[in-house]
Design a protein around this motif. Structure first.
Motif, PDB file in Angstrom:
ATOM      1  N   MET B   1       7.404   2.836  -5.031  1.00 35.04           N
ATOM      2  CA  MET B   1       7.832   3.667  -3.909  1.00 35.04           C
ATOM      3  C   MET B   1       9.127   3.129  -3.308  1.00 35.04           C
ATOM      4  O   MET B   1       9.296   1.928  -3.196  1.00 35.04           O
ATOM      5  CB  MET B   1       6.748   3.684  -2.837  1.00 35.04           C
ATOM      6  N   SER B   2      10.015   4.015  -2.912  1.00 33.73           N
ATOM      7  CA  SER B   2      11.261   3.516  -2.327  1.00 33.73           C
ATOM      8  C   SER B   2      11.226   3.632  -0.808  1.00 33.73           C
ATOM      9  O   SER B   2      10.715   4.598  -0.259  1.00 33.73           O
ATOM     10  CB  SER B   2      12.445   4.305  -2.889  1.00 33.73           C
ATOM     11  N   ALA B   3      11.775   2.604  -0.178  1.00 34.32           N
ATOM     12  CA  ALA B   3      11.825   2.603   1.287  1.00 34.32           C
ATOM     13  C   ALA B   3      13.037   3.381   1.769  1.00 34.32           C
ATOM     14  O   ALA B   3      13.022   3.973   2.846  1.00 34.32           O
ATOM     15  CB  ALA B   3      11.889   1.175   1.806  1.00 34.32           C
ATOM     16  N   LEU B   4      14.090   3.351   0.950  1.00 31.69           N
ATOM     17  CA  LEU B   4      15.330   4.022   1.322  1.00 31.69           C
ATOM     18  C   LEU B   4      15.928   4.662   0.086  1.00 31.69           C
ATOM     19  O   LEU B   4      15.914   4.068  -0.997  1.00 31.69           O
ATOM     20  CB  LEU B   4      16.338   3.011   1.855  1.00 31.69           C
ATOM     21  N   GLN B   5      16.437   5.865   0.252  1.00 34.75           N
ATOM     22  CA  GLN B   5      17.059   6.540  -0.864  1.00 34.75           C
ATOM     23  C   GLN B   5      18.373   7.159  -0.402  1.00 34.75           C
ATOM     24  O   GLN B   5      18.416   7.840   0.625  1.00 34.75           O
ATOM     25  CB  GLN B   5      16.128   7.643  -1.367  1.00 34.75           C
ATOM     26  N   PHE B   6      19.448   6.855  -1.128  1.00 37.18           N
ATOM     27  CA  PHE B   6      20.743   7.441  -0.792  1.00 37.18           C
ATOM     28  C   PHE B   6      21.108   8.429  -1.881  1.00 37.18           C
ATOM     29  O   PHE B   6      21.133   8.075  -3.061  1.00 37.18           O
ATOM     30  CB  PHE B   6      21.823   6.363  -0.710  1.00 37.18           C
ATOM     31  N   ARG B   7      21.353   9.664  -1.473  1.00 31.21           N
ATOM     32  CA  ARG B   7      21.784  10.649  -2.462  1.00 31.21           C
ATOM     33  C   ARG B   7      23.208  11.075  -2.138  1.00 31.21           C
ATOM     34  O   ARG B   7      23.436  11.864  -1.227  1.00 31.21           O
ATOM     35  CB  ARG B   7      20.832  11.848  -2.469  1.00 31.21           C
ATOM     36  N   SER B  28      10.438  -0.312  -1.749  1.00 34.51           N
ATOM     37  CA  SER B  28       9.645  -0.778  -0.613  1.00 34.51           C
ATOM     38  C   SER B  28       9.328  -2.262  -0.808  1.00 34.51           C
ATOM     39  O   SER B  28       8.916  -2.685  -1.880  1.00 34.51           O
ATOM     40  CB  SER B  28       8.366   0.033  -0.546  1.00 34.51           C
ATOM     41  N   GLY B  29       9.552  -3.056   0.222  1.00 34.19           N
ATOM     42  CA  GLY B  29       9.270  -4.481   0.136  1.00 34.19           C
ATOM     43  C   GLY B  29      10.399  -5.305  -0.437  1.00 34.19           C
ATOM     44  O   GLY B  29      10.269  -6.528  -0.588  1.00 34.19           O
ATOM     45  N   ALA B  30      11.538  -4.674  -0.742  1.00 32.52           N
ATOM     46  CA  ALA B  30      12.655  -5.414  -1.322  1.00 32.52           C
ATOM     47  C   ALA B  30      13.369  -6.247  -0.261  1.00 32.52           C
ATOM     48  O   ALA B  30      13.318  -5.949   0.928  1.00 32.52           O
ATOM     49  CB  ALA B  30      13.644  -4.443  -1.954  1.00 32.52           C
ATOM     50  N   LEU B  31      14.018  -7.315  -0.731  1.00 30.53           N
ATOM     51  CA  LEU B  31      14.828  -8.151   0.145  1.00 30.53           C
ATOM     52  C   LEU B  31      16.252  -8.083  -0.385  1.00 30.53           C
ATOM     53  O   LEU B  31      16.580  -8.683  -1.406  1.00 30.53           O
ATOM     54  CB  LEU B  31      14.293  -9.587   0.114  1.00 30.53           C
ATOM     55  N   THR B  32      17.085  -7.295   0.293  1.00 31.80           N
ATOM     56  CA  THR B  32      18.394  -6.963  -0.248  1.00 31.80           C
ATOM     57  C   THR B  32      19.513  -7.438   0.660  1.00 31.80           C
ATOM     58  O   THR B  32      19.464  -7.210   1.878  1.00 31.80           O
ATOM     59  CB  THR B  32      18.522  -5.434  -0.420  1.00 31.80           C
ATOM     60  N   ALA B 151       8.119  -3.822  12.334  1.00 29.93           N
ATOM     61  CA  ALA B 151       8.627  -2.656  11.608  1.00 29.93           C
ATOM     62  C   ALA B 151       8.486  -2.830  10.102  1.00 29.93           C
ATOM     63  O   ALA B 151       8.531  -3.944   9.585  1.00 29.93           O
ATOM     64  CB  ALA B 151      10.092  -2.430  11.971  1.00 29.93           C
ATOM     65  N   LYS B 152       8.325  -1.711   9.410  1.00 25.38           N
ATOM     66  CA  LYS B 152       8.254  -1.746   7.942  1.00 25.38           C
ATOM     67  C   LYS B 152       9.622  -1.984   7.340  1.00 25.38           C
ATOM     68  O   LYS B 152       9.759  -2.548   6.266  1.00 25.38           O
ATOM     69  CB  LYS B 152       7.714  -0.409   7.422  1.00 25.38           C
ATOM     70  N   LEU B 153      10.648  -1.507   8.039  1.00 26.44           N
ATOM     71  CA  LEU B 153      12.013  -1.643   7.547  1.00 26.44           C
ATOM     72  C   LEU B 153      12.843  -2.379   8.595  1.00 26.44           C
ATOM     73  O   LEU B 153      12.866  -1.989   9.763  1.00 26.44           O
ATOM     74  CB  LEU B 153      12.604  -0.249   7.281  1.00 26.44           C
ATOM     75  N   ILE B 154      13.476  -3.483   8.179  1.00 23.53           N
ATOM     76  CA  ILE B 154      14.237  -4.310   9.113  1.00 23.53           C
ATOM     77  C   ILE B 154      15.680  -4.390   8.635  1.00 23.53           C
ATOM     78  O   ILE B 154      15.936  -4.740   7.484  1.00 23.53           O
ATOM     79  CB  ILE B 154      13.622  -5.718   9.209  1.00 23.53           C
ATOM     80  N   HIS B 179       9.513 -10.789   4.186  1.00 23.25           N
ATOM     81  CA  HIS B 179       9.482 -10.394   2.784  1.00 23.25           C
ATOM     82  C   HIS B 179       8.067 -10.597   2.231  1.00 23.25           C
ATOM     83  O   HIS B 179       7.546  -9.739   1.511  1.00 23.25           O
ATOM     84  CB  HIS B 179      10.490 -11.241   2.000  1.00 23.25           C
ATOM     85  N   GLY B 180       7.438 -11.734   2.602  1.00 19.75           N
ATOM     86  CA  GLY B 180       6.076 -12.020   2.154  1.00 19.75           C
ATOM     87  C   GLY B 180       5.072 -11.005   2.679  1.00 19.75           C
ATOM     88  O   GLY B 180       4.053 -10.736   2.037  1.00 19.75           O
ATOM     89  N   GLU B 181       5.386 -10.430   3.836  1.00 22.04           N
ATOM     90  CA  GLU B 181       4.485  -9.428   4.424  1.00 22.04           C
ATOM     91  C   GLU B 181       4.784  -8.028   3.891  1.00 22.04           C
ATOM     92  O   GLU B 181       4.334  -7.033   4.481  1.00 22.04           O
ATOM     93  CB  GLU B 181       4.630  -9.438   5.957  1.00 22.04           C
ATOM     94  N   LYS B 182       5.588  -7.959   2.801  1.00 16.93           N
ATOM     95  CA  LYS B 182       5.902  -6.688   2.131  1.00 16.93           C
ATOM     96  C   LYS B 182       6.756  -5.753   2.991  1.00 16.93           C
ATOM     97  O   LYS B 182       6.749  -4.535   2.806  1.00 16.93           O
ATOM     98  CB  LYS B 182       4.617  -5.929   1.722  1.00 16.93           C
ATOM     99  N   ARG B 183       7.453  -6.310   3.975  1.00 25.78           N
ATOM    100  CA  ARG B 183       8.377  -5.466   4.721  1.00 25.78           C
ATOM    101  C   ARG B 183       9.680  -5.377   3.937  1.00 25.78           C
ATOM    102  O   ARG B 183      10.016  -6.287   3.181  1.00 25.78           O
ATOM    103  CB  ARG B 183       8.654  -6.071   6.095  1.00 25.78           C
TER     104      ARG B 183
END
Lengths: 290, 243
Positions: B1-7, B28-32, B151-154, B179-183
């Motif tokens: 699943m993606s947390a963010l999608q840019f089109r 989702s859950g990535a550390l970028t 928040a799920k997304l930081i 990141h460990g908490e899957k945010r």
């Protein structure tokens, strides 16, 4: 002259003095907290601009139905709300900052007011408009002032949290909530109703005085906002009482006397205030170990 | 699943693009990490993500969450440091989503705030005015507030600028905890060492996407040279973009 004669007798003997005292206390109670937030948002002179914006509305009300409280207050409030709303919206949707857009709108409002008055060619009792009549507060006026003060306290209690956040960190409020704009406009509405109250008692020029001078006093004595508001309200009421006493004994017009006393308290606070007062800055004491 | 999608997202100011035709997604859950020279569009992209800026064209989808549920640390926070408010109250703002306008701050909430303060090493600072904090302490306080936002997304815009190594390491620990908490965590950064050591994924931005993927494959001398050559200034004479 005994202390009783000097400080209490004027109010015990004369009803108009009691009314004036109730009026200025209610004014201080509503306008004080509003003034604190205006000051903390660096909008101290916005009150002054709004007071000018109200004048034409009140003048039109006067032209339509004479020295009627309802007409003048309604006119003043409508003019104030319209200006506040337009300035607030322009500031939030364009590059123009709030102070600039407000300056534009209140000047237009003033010009419209003056134009209408001069076209009608009536000779308004200018002194009444400019300096108010705190010694001639009738029942409807007192009730209006009391209602406005009550509304102010209730609304402030309701919007307190977002209002504080919007003052400290507007970006954060924007990122978590849509409340920012409505809260800001509500707050401007509070500024307007308190100026309309003050307008009745102190006149357009000095109505802002009971709002901003006590707030500036509070700033010198408190580091947290709750205490600051309490000190502001207390010093507003004290100035009101002392100003009336001064005016009773010396014959100085009462509205200016109230603001002059507040100005005197301000000077004392500036000199001796515990938070950033001059004496503290000049004689800070030896520095601490850690 | 993606947390963010840019089109095909284009964001900018006054018709000039600051982020040009960006497409891709963040799991989702990535550390970028988002890196790139000054003026590359990092902050602009973040403003688009949190909904402060509306794209000229294209679409950003946020995996079904409201923009206001994103915890966002802007680069230049508009904090009025002269305002009479203490550290405790400032951090407690992070409870906004739970407490809202009228929710009380009771014993349980006080505990939560205390714990957040101790996590960032600010125990004992509760009643200090925010005007007395140093730059590093200020940043620690803002991280405590982010912590409470749950928040799920930081989204962190240059969170470690002008911060000493100790503070930076402490705050990075928090990022790893999230990141460990899957945010999902996004951070704009300039220090490549920090990025290589801590962020699995990197987006290299220079108005257009230069490279996006595993950090080791993105931060190559070639890519970085390419990013440096993209011009910074807007061209006032630029024609309307056909794409």
């Amino acid at each position: 002259m005994t202390i009783y004669d000097a400080l209490i007798a004027p109010f015990a003997e004369f009803e108009f003095m009691r009314r004036a005292l109730v009026g200025v206390c209610a004014l201080a109670l509503g306008a004080g907290p509003v003034g604190v937030f205006l000051m903390l948002r660096r909008m101290s002179l916005v009150g002054d601009a709004m007071a000018h914006a109200i004048l034409p509305g009140a003048a039109i009300g006067f032209l339509v139905s004479g020295l009627s409280l309802v007409a003048m207050s309604t006119g003043g409030m409508i003019a104030g709300f319209v200006i506040a709303l337009l300035a607030g919206l322009v500031a939030r949707t364009t590059e123009l900052k709030e102070d600039a857009s407000l300056a534009v709108f209140f000047l237009i409002s003033l010009a419209i007011g003056v134009t209408i008055v001069s076209l009608k060619g009536t000779n308004i009792d200018l002194l009444h408009f400019l300096f108010g009549t705190v010694l001639a507060l009738d029942d409807p006026t007192l009730i209006l002032i009391a209602i406005n003060a009550s509304i102010t306290l209730v609304v402030l209690a309701l919007i307190y949290r977002p209002l504080v956040i919007e003052c400290v960190d507007p970006g954060f409020l924007r990122s978590v909530s849509r409340a920012g704009t409505p809260v800001h406009l509500l707050f401007l509405a509070l500024v307007v109703i308190n100026l309309v109250s003050g307008f009745q008692a102190l006149g357009t020029l000095l109505a802002v005085g009971i709002m901003m001078v006590p707030a500036a006093i509070g700033r010198f004595w408190a580091r947290d906002i709750t205490l600051m508001i309490a000190i502001t309200v207390a010093s507003g009421m004290a100035s009101g009482y002392a100003g009336l006493v001064l005016s009773y004994h010396s014959g100085v017009p009462s509205g200016p006397a109230v603001i002059l006393v507040a100005g005197f308290f301000y000077a004392l606070s500036l000199a001796f205030g515990s938070v950033g007062g001059l004496a503290r800055q000049l004689f800070p004491g030896r520095h601490l170990e850690a | 699943m993606s947390a963010l999608q840019f089109r095909n997202v284009t964001l900018g100011y006054d018709r000039h693009p600051a982020v040009h035709h960006l497409s891709g997604e963040i799991a989702s859950g990535a550390l970028t990490a988002v890196v790139g020279p000054n003026g590359a569009g990092k902050s602009t992209l973040f403003k688009g993500i949190v909904g402060v800026l509306t794209p000229f064209s294209g679409e950003i989808s946020r995996g079904g969450i409201d923009p206001r549920e994103i915890a966002y640390l802007p680069q230049a926070a508009e904090i009025d440091r002269s305002f009479p408010i203490n550290v405790f109250d400032m951090v407690a703002m992070g409870l906004w989503r739970k407490a809202g306008l009228f929710g009380g701050i009771g014993t349980r909430e006080r505990d939560v705030v205390e714990r957040a303060l101790s996590t960032v090493g600010l125990t004992g600072f509760e009643s200090r005015g925010i005007g007395t904090l140093s730059g590093g302490q200020m940043q620690r306080m803002l991280f405590a507030r982010l912590l409470l936002q749950d928040a799920k997304l930081i989204v962190l815009d240059e969170p470690f600028n002008a911060i000493d190594t100790k503070t930076c390491a402490d705050l990075l620990e928090l990022v790893h905890r999230w990141h460990g908490e899957k945010r999902t965590v996004l951070a704009a950064l300039h220090d490549f060492e920090v990025v290589r050591a801590n962020f699995p994924d990197t987006l290299l931005l220079a108005r257009e996407q230069v490279a996006w993927g595993a950090t080791s494959k993105v931060l190559t001398p070639d890519n970085l040279a390419k990013a440096r050559h993209m011009c910074e200034a807007f061209d006032e004479e630029a024609a309307a973009c056909a794409a």
